[in-house]
Design an enzyme around this catalytic site. Structure first.
Site, PDB file in Angstrom:
ATOM      1  N   ILE A 153       2.386   0.885  -6.769  1.00  7.86           N
ATOM      2  CA  ILE A 153       2.051  -0.333  -7.497  1.00  7.86           C
ATOM      3  C   ILE A 153       2.007  -0.108  -9.003  1.00  7.86           C
ATOM      4  O   ILE A 153       2.130  -1.060  -9.780  1.00  7.86           O
ATOM      5  CB  ILE A 153       0.716  -0.924  -6.987  1.00  7.86           C
ATOM      6  CG1 ILE A 153       0.583  -2.381  -7.416  1.00  7.86           C
ATOM      7  CG2 ILE A 153      -0.475  -0.102  -7.473  1.00  7.86           C
ATOM      8  CD1 ILE A 153       1.722  -3.273  -6.993  1.00  7.86           C
TER       9      ILE A 153
ATOM     10  N   TYR B 275     -12.279   6.458 -14.411  1.00  2.23           N
ATOM     11  CA  TYR B 275     -12.403   5.299 -13.515  1.00  2.23           C
ATOM     12  C   TYR B 275     -13.180   4.170 -14.185  1.00  2.23           C
ATOM     13  O   TYR B 275     -12.798   2.998 -14.127  1.00  2.23           O
ATOM     14  CB  TYR B 275     -13.097   5.758 -12.236  1.00  2.23           C
ATOM     15  CG  TYR B 275     -13.178   4.745 -11.118  1.00  2.23           C
ATOM     16  CD1 TYR B 275     -12.043   4.376 -10.405  1.00  2.23           C
ATOM     17  CD2 TYR B 275     -14.400   4.200 -10.744  1.00  2.23           C
ATOM     18  CE1 TYR B 275     -12.127   3.475  -9.352  1.00  2.23           C
ATOM     19  CE2 TYR B 275     -14.492   3.301  -9.693  1.00  2.23           C
ATOM     20  CZ  TYR B 275     -13.355   2.942  -9.008  1.00  2.23           C
ATOM     21  OH  TYR B 275     -13.436   2.048  -7.968  1.00  2.23           O
TER      22      TYR B 275
ATOM     23  N   ASP C 191       0.860  -1.191   0.000  1.00  8.11           N
ATOM     24  CA  ASP C 191       0.000   0.000   0.000  1.00  8.11           C
ATOM     25  C   ASP C 191       0.888   1.231   0.000  1.00  8.11           C
ATOM     26  O   ASP C 191       1.730   1.395   0.888  1.00  8.11           O
ATOM     27  CB  ASP C 191      -0.923   0.017   1.223  1.00  8.11           C
ATOM     28  CG  ASP C 191      -2.124   0.936   1.029  1.00  8.11           C
ATOM     29  OD1 ASP C 191      -1.913   2.112   0.674  1.00  8.11           O
ATOM     30  OD2 ASP C 191      -3.261   0.489   1.214  1.00  8.11           O
TER      31      ASP C 191
ATOM     32  N   LYS D 218     -11.749   0.489 -15.036  1.00 13.25           N
ATOM     33  CA  LYS D 218     -12.363  -0.689 -14.438  1.00 13.25           C
ATOM     34  C   LYS D 218     -12.948  -1.634 -15.482  1.00 13.25           C
ATOM     35  O   LYS D 218     -12.956  -2.851 -15.291  1.00 13.25           O
ATOM     36  CB  LYS D 218     -13.434  -0.258 -13.436  1.00 13.25           C
ATOM     37  CG  LYS D 218     -12.872   0.388 -12.171  1.00 13.25           C
ATOM     38  CD  LYS D 218     -11.936  -0.553 -11.429  1.00 13.25           C
ATOM     39  CE  LYS D 218     -11.585  -0.043 -10.038  1.00 13.25           C
ATOM     40  NZ  LYS D 218     -10.658  -0.947  -9.323  1.00 13.25           N
TER      41      LYS D 218
END
Length: 304
Positions: free
Chosen positions: A73, A168, A37, A172
């Protein structure tokens, strides 16, 4: 014995919300963990090593095994490092859970280039970052019965077209396509890949303005991220080999299996289309089915 005894998992976005709930349940079920994280704000700015380390410390304090990483990440070096950490600390890798994400909501006509790029980067490149080295590792194992797992996170915002989240929603929906490709491409190596569309109260959903929320919100218990963790835990285990390439919804006390895209109607001509013939047939055969999918029904949907 827990359902994940002996399993080793990487979890991104593990420091808070849904990722933290998954981390705790995995540990309770016996998994050994690598927790990532960045500790950023909901829009991806900043960073703090504390959230990932706090969850790792909590799990270790209860007798579990977890190591923490606070890397970005979306940097592919981070994904490679997480796979290396899993093997170095726990001896192998069985499961990758990609939860990490950010929000930068705008209507499409107000969306800055940087906000588009940042959201696409964290979600899509963030998934690629862990999946590529994990897939390479599993391929090297040459174990078609390995029960290896990729569990990605998509959103109702993609499935239902949230109007204020074009970046977004695009990211997704891309994850759904990625998941299907992985399921088809990695099955021979003992890997399944599925996506979760969660519904839970998190730091991201808290950024939605009150005036955009429709109706009464469900109670706190129903919106707990803890309700998402059980289906992820099931998918991470060895009994879920039968399910791959699918999207599941998880919210409150419900788990839903979403349908894959399918053809619902076909029209044809005897040769090159005459435009009027095409218009007539489209209106006659497509419109009755397409009307039920009109975007106006999605107005006011809360993002997850």
């Amino acid at each position: 014995m827990g359902s994940l005894d002996g399993r080793v998992a990487i979890i991104t976005g593990a420091g808070r919300g849904i990722g933290a709930s998954i981390s705790r349940m995995f540990a309770q079920q016996g998994a050994k963990l690598v927790l990532n994280d960045l500790g950023a704000e909901p829009d991806g700015s900043g960073g703090d090593a504390g959230p990932a380390q706090d969850i790792a410390d909590e799990i270790n304090g209860l007798g579990g095994q977890a190591v923490a990483d606070a890397g970005d990440i979306a940097d592919t070096a981070t994904g490679r490092r997480l796979v290396e950490m899993a093997v170095a600390h726990h001896g192998k890798l069985d499961v990758v859970v990609n939860v990490a994400g950010i929000l930068r909501d705008r209507m499409i006509f107000n969306l800055p280039d940087d906000d588009w790029d940042a959201v696409i980067r964290v979600h899509l490149r963030g998934h690629f970052s862990t999946i590529k080295p994990a897939a390479a590792y599993w391929r090297e194992q040459r174990n078609p019965d390995g029960h290896y797992r990729i569990i990605n996170f998509t959103s109702d915002s993609a499935l239902q077209g949230s109007p204020g989240q074009p970046n977004y929603a695009a990211a997704k929906m891309g994850i759904i396509g990625l998941t299907a490709s992985l399921a088809n491409g990695l099955a021979r190596y003992g890997v399944t890949a599925n996506a979760i569309a969660p519904g839970a109260a998190t730091r991201l959903t808290a950024t939605v303005p009150d005036e955009k929320k429709i109706g009464d919100s469900p109670g706190a218990e129903l919106m707990s991220p803890d309700n998402v963790a059980p289906i992820v835990t099931y998918l991470a285990g060895t009994e879920s080999d039968w399910l791959s390439g699918r999207t599941l919804g998880a919210s409150g006390h419900e788990v839903k299996l979403w349908n894959n895209p399918e053809v619902v109607e076909t029209i044809s001509s005897d040769g090159l289309w005459d435009l009027q013939d095409l218009a007539d047939k489209a209106a006659k055969f497509f419109r009755p089915k397409a009307d039920g999918l009109h975007p106006s029904i999605f107005m006011g949907q809360l993002p997850t």
